[in-house]
Write an enzyme that holds these catalytic residues in place. Structure first.
Site, PDB file in Angstrom:
ATOM      1  N   ASN A   1       0.847  -1.194   0.000  1.00 53.39           N
ATOM      2  CA  ASN A   1       0.000   0.000   0.000  1.00 53.39           C
ATOM      3  C   ASN A   1       0.890   1.255   0.000  1.00 53.39           C
ATOM      4  O   ASN A   1       1.737   1.404   0.878  1.00 53.39           O
ATOM      5  CB  ASN A   1      -0.898  -0.029   1.243  1.00 53.39           C
TER       6      ASN A   1
ATOM      7  N   HIS B   1       0.825   6.179   2.163  1.00 52.28           N
ATOM      8  CA  HIS B   1       1.547   7.104   3.035  1.00 52.28           C
ATOM      9  C   HIS B   1       2.800   7.691   2.404  1.00 52.28           C
ATOM     10  O   HIS B   1       3.415   8.600   2.982  1.00 52.28           O
ATOM     11  CB  HIS B   1       1.785   6.462   4.393  1.00 52.28           C
TER      12      HIS B   1
ATOM     13  N   HIS C   1      -5.678   3.672  -1.493  1.00 51.37           N
ATOM     14  CA  HIS C   1      -7.005   4.044  -0.999  1.00 51.37           C
ATOM     15  C   HIS C   1      -7.285   5.491  -1.376  1.00 51.37           C
ATOM     16  O   HIS C   1      -6.659   6.406  -0.839  1.00 51.37           O
ATOM     17  CB  HIS C   1      -7.043   3.854   0.524  1.00 51.37           C
TER      18      HIS C   1
ATOM     19  N   ARG D   1      -9.360   8.193  -0.664  1.00 52.55           N
ATOM     20  CA  ARG D   1     -10.343   8.616   0.337  1.00 52.55           C
ATOM     21  C   ARG D   1     -11.192   9.776  -0.193  1.00 52.55           C
ATOM     22  O   ARG D   1     -10.754  10.540  -1.047  1.00 52.55           O
ATOM     23  CB  ARG D   1      -9.646   9.043   1.625  1.00 52.55           C
TER      24      ARG D   1
ATOM     25  N   ARG E   1      -6.985  12.820   1.427  1.00 51.08           N
ATOM     26  CA  ARG E   1      -5.924  13.186   2.382  1.00 51.08           C
ATOM     27  C   ARG E   1      -4.558  12.641   1.974  1.00 51.08           C
ATOM     28  O   ARG E   1      -3.539  13.138   2.424  1.00 51.08           O
ATOM     29  CB  ARG E   1      -6.275  12.722   3.791  1.00 51.08           C
TER      30      ARG E   1
ATOM     31  N   GLU F   1      -8.711   0.579  -2.959  1.00 54.03           N
ATOM     32  CA  GLU F   1      -9.550   0.615  -1.761  1.00 54.03           C
ATOM     33  C   GLU F   1     -10.489   1.804  -1.864  1.00 54.03           C
ATOM     34  O   GLU F   1     -10.044   2.918  -2.178  1.00 54.03           O
ATOM     35  CB  GLU F   1      -8.693   0.729  -0.503  1.00 54.03           C
TER      36      GLU F   1
ATOM     37  N   THR G   1      -8.306   3.468   8.961  1.00 49.70           N
ATOM     38  CA  THR G   1      -9.511   2.649   9.002  1.00 49.70           C
ATOM     39  C   THR G   1      -9.613   1.938  10.339  1.00 49.70           C
ATOM     40  O   THR G   1      -8.696   1.225  10.745  1.00 49.70           O
ATOM     41  CB  THR G   1      -9.497   1.620   7.852  1.00 49.70           C
TER      42      THR G   1
ATOM     43  N   GLU H   1     -11.118  -9.428   2.887  1.00 47.88           N
ATOM     44  CA  GLU H   1      -9.864  -9.076   3.549  1.00 47.88           C
ATOM     45  C   GLU H   1     -10.153  -8.934   5.033  1.00 47.88           C
ATOM     46  O   GLU H   1     -10.937  -8.073   5.447  1.00 47.88           O
ATOM     47  CB  GLU H   1      -9.275  -7.784   2.997  1.00 47.88           C
TER      48      GLU H   1
ATOM     49  N   HIS I   1      -3.830  -4.764   7.871  1.00 42.80           N
ATOM     50  CA  HIS I   1      -3.977  -3.612   8.757  1.00 42.80           C
ATOM     51  C   HIS I   1      -3.084  -3.784   9.982  1.00 42.80           C
ATOM     52  O   HIS I   1      -3.293  -4.662  10.811  1.00 42.80           O
ATOM     53  CB  HIS I   1      -5.410  -3.346   9.219  1.00 42.80           C
TER      54      HIS I   1
END
Length: 252
Positions: A9, A12, A45, A47, A51, A72, A103, A153, A196
Site C-alpha cells: 500500500n 503514506h 485508498h 479517500r 488526504r 480501496e 480505518t 480481507e 492492517h
C-alpha cells in the site's frame, strides 16, 4: 500450501508528499520500486477527503504498473464512478469516516447488506474483482459470500494492537478469531486476504494460516523505508512471509 502474495500500500508515500505539497515523493515511483523488489501488487485508498492518494495518482498507477492494482474505496456513487473509469484489477470496499486517522474496523456487511449489494454487482459486471474489508467473524464472512464478493480481507488491526501492547490474552483471542474466519472462507468459495497494522513479526505469524493468500501492508513498510529504503523493506517483508508459510507447512 498456496503461495502468499504481498500487496504494498503506497498511501503514506502520498501522505508525506501532501504534507509539503508538490510532486515528491511520488507514490507511483514507490509502487514501481516495490514491484521491482518483489511486491505482487499495489494497493491505494482514494479517500473521499483526498488526504493522501489523489485521483491522478490512481490514473498514473493504473497506467504505470504491470502488477495488479487494488483500489480501496468507500461504497459511494462517486467512488464507483471513478473505479469504473480506472478499471483496476480489484476493488476492496472499506468503511470510511472523515474523522478517523486510519480505518478503524471492518465494513458492516450485515447492516449494510442491501446498500452494498449493487456496488458488488456493478464492479463485478465490469470485470473488477471485489473484496470486502471485514471483521474476522463468521457472520461477516457469510454475509460477504451472500453479497457475491469473490474475496474478503480480514481486518488484523485488533490483533496487531494487542501485540503492540503486549496483551497476550487479547492477542491470542484476536488471532483465534482470524484463524476461525480464515478457515471458513474455502467452504464459501471466498479468497481470503488480510491486512492492517502488520509488521515483519505479525506477518510471519499470520502467514501460517493456509487459507490466507494475500497480505496488504503499507504504513509499516513506508515507515521502515525511512531507515533502510523501500526496496529493502519489501524484500524483508517478503522473506518474513515466506518464512512463516514455509515453517507452518513443515509442521503440518
Amino acid at each position: 500450501m498456496t503461495a502468499l502474495r504481498l500487496g504494498v500500500n503506497v498511501d503514506h508515500v502520498a501522505t508525506v508528499r501532501n504534507a509539503r505539497g508538490g510532486a515528491a515523493p511520488d507514490p507511483v515511483r514507490a509502487a514501481l520500486l516495490a514491484v521491482e523488489a518483489g511486491a505482487d501488487g499495489i494497493t491505494a485508498h482514494l479517500r473521499e477527503d483526498r488526504r493522501h492518494i489523489h485521483d491522478d495518482d490512481m490514473k498514473r498507477l493504473k497506467a504505470s504498473i504491470k502488477k495488479p492494482l487494488n483500489f480501496e474505496m468507500a461504497a459511494t456513487e462517486a467512488m464507483l464512478d471513478i473505479a469504473l473509469r480506472i478499471r483496476p484489477h480489484a476493488c476492496c470496499l472499506v468503511p470510511e469516516k472523515r474523522t478517523e486517522r486510519t480505518t478503524e474496523g471492518g465494513l458492516d456487511v450485515i447492516g449494510g447488506f442491501h446498500a452494498l449489494k449493487p456496488f458488488v454487482a456493478e464492479l463485478g459486471k465490469a470485470g473488477i474483482r471485489v473484496s470486502m474489508f471485514i471483521e474476522p467473524s463468521s457472520e461477516a464472512v457469510k454475509a460477504s459470500a451472500d453479497l457475491g464478493a469473490p474475496a474478503v480481507e480480514l481486518h488484523t488491526g485488533a490483533w496487531c494492537d494487542a501485540l503492540a501492547h503486549r496483551d497476550k490474552g487479547r492477542a491470542d483471542y484476536e488471532f483465534g478469531r482470524l484463524r476461525v474466519a480464515a478457515a471458513q472462507t474455502p467452504g464459501l468459495g471466498l479468497e481470503c486476504h488480510a491486512g492492517h497494522g502488520l509488521d515483519y513479526d505479525s506477518a510471519r505469524v499470520i502467514a501460517s494460516l493456509p487459507e490466507i493468500v494475500e497480505l496488504n501492508i503499507g504504513h509499516f513498510l513506508v515507515g521502515e523505508a525511512i531507515f533502510v529504503g523501500l526496496a529493502e523493506t519489501v524484500k524483508r517483508m517478503r522473506a518474513a512471509m515466506d518464512e512463516g508459510r514455509t515453517t507452518a507447512a513443515a509442521l503440518r
